[in-house]
Design an enzyme around this catalytic site. Structure first.
Site, PDB file in Angstrom:
ATOM      1  N   SER A  26       0.825  -1.224   0.000  1.00 49.57           N
ATOM      2  CA  SER A  26       0.000   0.000   0.000  1.00 49.57           C
ATOM      3  C   SER A  26       0.846   1.256   0.000  1.00 49.57           C
ATOM      4  O   SER A  26       0.386   2.324  -0.389  1.00 49.57           O
ATOM      5  CB  SER A  26      -0.843   0.083   1.269  1.00 49.57           C
ATOM      6  OG  SER A  26      -1.843  -0.835   1.254  1.00 49.57           O
ATOM      7  N   PRO A  49      -0.502  -2.197   8.502  1.00 50.89           N
ATOM      8  CA  PRO A  49       0.737  -2.354   9.279  1.00 50.89           C
ATOM      9  C   PRO A  49       1.719  -1.184   9.163  1.00 50.89           C
ATOM     10  O   PRO A  49       2.750  -1.203   9.826  1.00 50.89           O
ATOM     11  CB  PRO A  49       1.346  -3.622   8.690  1.00 50.89           C
ATOM     12  CG  PRO A  49       0.884  -3.625   7.266  1.00 50.89           C
ATOM     13  CD  PRO A  49      -0.488  -3.018   7.272  1.00 50.89           C
ATOM     14  N   GLY A  50       1.407  -0.182   8.296  1.00 52.93           N
ATOM     15  CA  GLY A  50       2.272   1.001   8.318  1.00 52.93           C
ATOM     16  C   GLY A  50       2.855   1.448   6.990  1.00 52.93           C
ATOM     17  O   GLY A  50       3.778   2.253   6.972  1.00 52.93           O
ATOM     18  N   GLY A  51       2.319   0.962   5.887  1.00 50.83           N
ATOM     19  CA  GLY A  51       2.852   1.362   4.574  1.00 50.83           C
ATOM     20  C   GLY A  51       2.768   2.869   4.342  1.00 50.83           C
ATOM     21  O   GLY A  51       3.681   3.474   3.762  1.00 50.83           O
ATOM     22  N   ASP A  64      -4.924   2.828  14.607  1.00 50.71           N
ATOM     23  CA  ASP A  64      -5.418   1.536  14.106  1.00 50.71           C
ATOM     24  C   ASP A  64      -5.404   0.546  15.262  1.00 50.71           C
ATOM     25  O   ASP A  64      -4.478   0.572  16.082  1.00 50.71           O
ATOM     26  CB  ASP A  64      -4.505   1.022  12.965  1.00 50.71           C
ATOM     27  CG  ASP A  64      -5.198   0.003  12.078  1.00 50.71           C
ATOM     28  OD1 ASP A  64      -5.737  -0.982  12.612  1.00 50.71           O
ATOM     29  OD2 ASP A  64      -5.196   0.201  10.850  1.00 50.71           O
ATOM     30  N   ASP A 122     -10.461   4.026  17.496  1.00 53.24           N
ATOM     31  CA  ASP A 122     -11.337   4.027  16.313  1.00 53.24           C
ATOM     32  C   ASP A 122     -11.095   5.321  15.526  1.00 53.24           C
ATOM     33  O   ASP A 122     -11.189   6.417  16.096  1.00 53.24           O
ATOM     34  CB  ASP A 122     -12.795   3.951  16.791  1.00 53.24           C
ATOM     35  CG  ASP A 122     -13.762   3.870  15.629  1.00 53.24           C
ATOM     36  OD1 ASP A 122     -13.338   4.098  14.472  1.00 53.24           O
ATOM     37  OD2 ASP A 122     -14.939   3.575  15.868  1.00 53.24           O
ATOM     38  N   ASP A 145      -6.656   5.558   5.110  1.00 50.12           N
ATOM     39  CA  ASP A 145      -6.796   4.391   4.224  1.00 50.12           C
ATOM     40  C   ASP A 145      -7.739   3.366   4.869  1.00 50.12           C
ATOM     41  O   ASP A 145      -7.619   2.169   4.617  1.00 50.12           O
ATOM     42  CB  ASP A 145      -5.397   3.789   3.983  1.00 50.12           C
ATOM     43  CG  ASP A 145      -5.357   2.786   2.839  1.00 50.12           C
ATOM     44  OD1 ASP A 145      -6.233   2.844   1.953  1.00 50.12           O
ATOM     45  OD2 ASP A 145      -4.445   1.938   2.817  1.00 50.12           O
ATOM     46  N   LYS A 158     -12.899   3.473  -1.014  1.00 54.03           N
ATOM     47  CA  LYS A 158     -12.928   2.088  -1.507  1.00 54.03           C
ATOM     48  C   LYS A 158     -14.218   1.900  -2.316  1.00 54.03           C
ATOM     49  O   LYS A 158     -15.299   2.305  -1.866  1.00 54.03           O
ATOM     50  CB  LYS A 158     -12.903   1.099  -0.335  1.00 54.03           C
ATOM     51  CG  LYS A 158     -11.827   1.405   0.703  1.00 54.03           C
ATOM     52  CD  LYS A 158     -10.434   1.047   0.211  1.00 54.03           C
ATOM     53  CE  LYS A 158      -9.394   1.486   1.226  1.00 54.03           C
ATOM     54  NZ  LYS A 158      -8.015   1.328   0.760  1.00 54.03           N
TER      55      LYS A 158
HETATM   56  C1  LIG Z   1      -6.070  -1.059   3.854  1.00 58.52           C
HETATM   57  S1  LIG Z   1      -5.571  -1.225   5.500  1.00 58.52           S
HETATM   58  C2  LIG Z   1      -4.442   0.078   5.682  1.00 58.52           C
HETATM   59  C3  LIG Z   1      -3.125  -0.200   5.099  1.00 58.52           C
HETATM   60  C4  LIG Z   1      -2.118   0.882   5.429  1.00 58.52           C
HETATM   61  N1  LIG Z   1      -2.447   2.138   4.775  1.00 58.52           N
HETATM   62  C5  LIG Z   1      -0.734   0.483   4.991  1.00 58.52           C
HETATM   63  O1  LIG Z   1      -0.211   1.105   4.049  1.00 58.52           O
HETATM   64  O2  LIG Z   1      -0.157  -0.437   5.563  1.00 58.52           O
HETATM   65  C6  LIG Z   1      -6.956  -0.654   6.369  1.00 58.52           C
HETATM   66  C7  LIG Z   1      -6.733  -0.530   7.851  1.00 58.52           C
HETATM   67  O3  LIG Z   1      -7.842   0.155   8.404  1.00 58.52           O
HETATM   68  C8  LIG Z   1      -8.040  -0.323   9.705  1.00 58.52           C
HETATM   69  N2  LIG Z   1      -9.380   0.088  10.149  1.00 58.52           N
HETATM   70  C9  LIG Z   1     -10.579  -0.306   9.652  1.00 58.52           C
HETATM   71  N3  LIG Z   1     -11.566   0.328  10.317  1.00 58.52           N
HETATM   72  C10 LIG Z   1     -10.964   1.130  11.233  1.00 58.52           C
HETATM   73  C11 LIG Z   1     -11.439   2.020  12.224  1.00 58.52           C
HETATM   74  N4  LIG Z   1     -12.738   2.233  12.376  1.00 58.52           N
HETATM   75  N5  LIG Z   1     -10.540   2.673  12.966  1.00 58.52           N
HETATM   76  C12 LIG Z   1      -9.215   2.479  12.824  1.00 58.52           C
HETATM   77  N6  LIG Z   1      -8.708   1.641  11.891  1.00 58.52           N
HETATM   78  C13 LIG Z   1      -9.573   0.964  11.121  1.00 58.52           C
HETATM   79  C14 LIG Z   1      -7.822  -1.811   9.605  1.00 58.52           C
HETATM   80  O4  LIG Z   1      -7.471  -2.335  10.861  1.00 58.52           O
HETATM   81  C15 LIG Z   1      -6.682  -1.885   8.583  1.00 58.52           C
HETATM   82  O5  LIG Z   1      -5.431  -1.997   9.252  1.00 58.52           O
END
Ligand SMILES: C[S@@+](CC[C@H](N)C(=O)[O-])C[C@H]1O[C@@H](n2cnc3c(N)ncnc32)[C@H](O)[C@@H]1O
Length: 353
Positions: free
Chosen positions: A187, A221-223, A239, A259, A275, A304
């Site tokens: 990502s 995870p932190g991308g 997250d 959240d 994201d 999305k």
């Molecule tokens: C597509 S991933 C993010 C990837 C991240 N941008 C990266 O580059 O590694 C989506 C993330 O959103 C988090 N997520 C989903 N709903 C959330 C919420 N309400 N609050 C915080 N995080 C949330 C999920 O736990 C997941 O880690």
């Protein structure tokens, strides 16, 4: 010049078609789209009295979300003879505005990739012949137009032009980036591409600066956090999921297991990125909350799009956001793009003030 080719991600032909139909009609230009699913481009046939060149004049390429590139063409060169493809190409080029550069491209599909070698060779041969016949300007001379060949097969080729100042500056409309080996997720390339697309390089020393404060919503995870840390920023990463250990060890990341929809920053930050995987309308509400509260100067967020009516959904969401910003008298610049590294999603950039 009745056809406008629009390159897009394979599977997003219908979005590209709906978008150009709506936006051209808004500018008083009518036509109809033609495409097959998964071919990675569409044709938009412009009704007289206008031509595809009129669209290039009246619309801003950057206002299109799903178009990777656009090219004004005359007619498809079909059944080209194997022995001499350059002569019919030259005849087509003679009817076009003059260019100094030629891009010989293929659709971004498996079939297209198989034709890449052929397309490159044909492009070199055609450019040499066209310059000799003075149908192209010498290399590096100043020109307003770029010549494109879109190679569909070794005997089927579109020939057309795009204006340098109002088109994508990347071949195939694709900014390919190298995956950094130490990044926690693929990502990461989405945010890196977003920086390149939305923020001109000359503005980076002002907009993407070490020491700035950023918030990353849905960070694990932190991308995305990785990109911000690499720029020297201090990041609050929100997250419930775990963050990459190496990132945490930089000392630049504060991980909040909260959240994203209820998190509020202690004080405003320079940049917020998001994201989170959630319904686009909910993400829009969250972005509007940040903008109206003045919690960040700039926002980069993904919407999305797993649903069927993806163009309609995007148009509704962006309108909803603009309406809220206008109701609250918030000054803004909003741009959106289906980036190369995006899949079933688009990326938006909101600059406030
Ligand atoms: C597509 S991933 C993010 C990837 C991240 N941008 C990266 O580059 O590694 C989506 C993330 O959103 C988090 N997520 C989903 N709903 C959330 C919420 N309400 N609050 C915080 N995080 C949330 C999920 O736990 C997941 O880690």
């Amino acid at each position: 010049m009745s056809t406008l080719l629009i390159y897009c991600r394979s599977g997003f032909e219908s979005e590209a078609a709906s978008e150009i139909s709506v936006k051209a009609a808004d500018a008083g230009i009518y036509g109809y789209p033609k495409f097959e699913a998964l071919q990675g481009y569409i044709e938009f046939v412009v009704n007289p009295p206008h031509t595809s060149l009129t669209i290039l004049e009246k619309l801003r390429f950057r206002d299109l979300i799903f178009a990777r590139q656009w090219v004004a063409c005359d007619e498809l060169l079909d059944n080209l003879p194997g022995k001499d493809r350059v002569t019919p190409i030259s005849e087509a080029v003679a009817r076009l505005p003059k260019a100094a550069e030629l891009w010989s491209e293929t659709a971004d599909t498996t079939d297209g990739r198989n034709l890449n070698g052929f397309a490159k060779k044909l492009g070199s041969a055609a450019a040499a012949a066209l310059r000799q016949k003075e149908l192209m300007l010498p290399r590096k001379s100043k020109a307003d137009w770029r010549l494109h060949l879109l190679v569909l097969a070794n005997n089927r080729i579109w020939v057309g032009v795009s204006p340098l100042v109002n088109s994508s500056r990347w071949e195939q409309g694709i900014n390919r980036l190298k995956f950094p080996a130490d990044a926690p997720s693929r990502s990461t390339l989405k945010l890196e591409e977003a920086f390149h697309y939305f923020i001109p390089k000359r503005m980076w020393p002002e907009r993407l600066v070490g020491g700035m404060r950023a918030v990353d919503l849905g960070a694990a995870p932190g991308g995305w956090t990785y990109q911000l840390v690499k720029l020297g920023m201090f990041v609050t990463s929100v997250d419930n999921g775990p963050m990459n250990d190496d990132l945490m060890e930089t000392g630049q990341v504060d991980h909040k297991r909260e959240d994203a929809f209820t998190f509020a920053p202690g004080k405003p930050v320079d940049l917020m990125v998001c994201d989170v995987v959630e319904k686009p309308s909910q993400v829009i509400e969250l972005m509007a909350k940040w903008a109206v509260n003045g919690w960040a100067d700039r926002l980069i967020f993904n919407l999305k799009l797993p649903m069927k009516q993806r163009y309609a959904e995007v148009a509704d969401c962006l309108e909803q956001l603009e309406t809220i910003l206008q109701e609250h008298d918030v000054g803004y610049r909003l741009e959106s793009r289906h980036l190369y590294h995006d899949r079933e999603e688009i990326t938006c950039y909101l600059e406030l003030g």
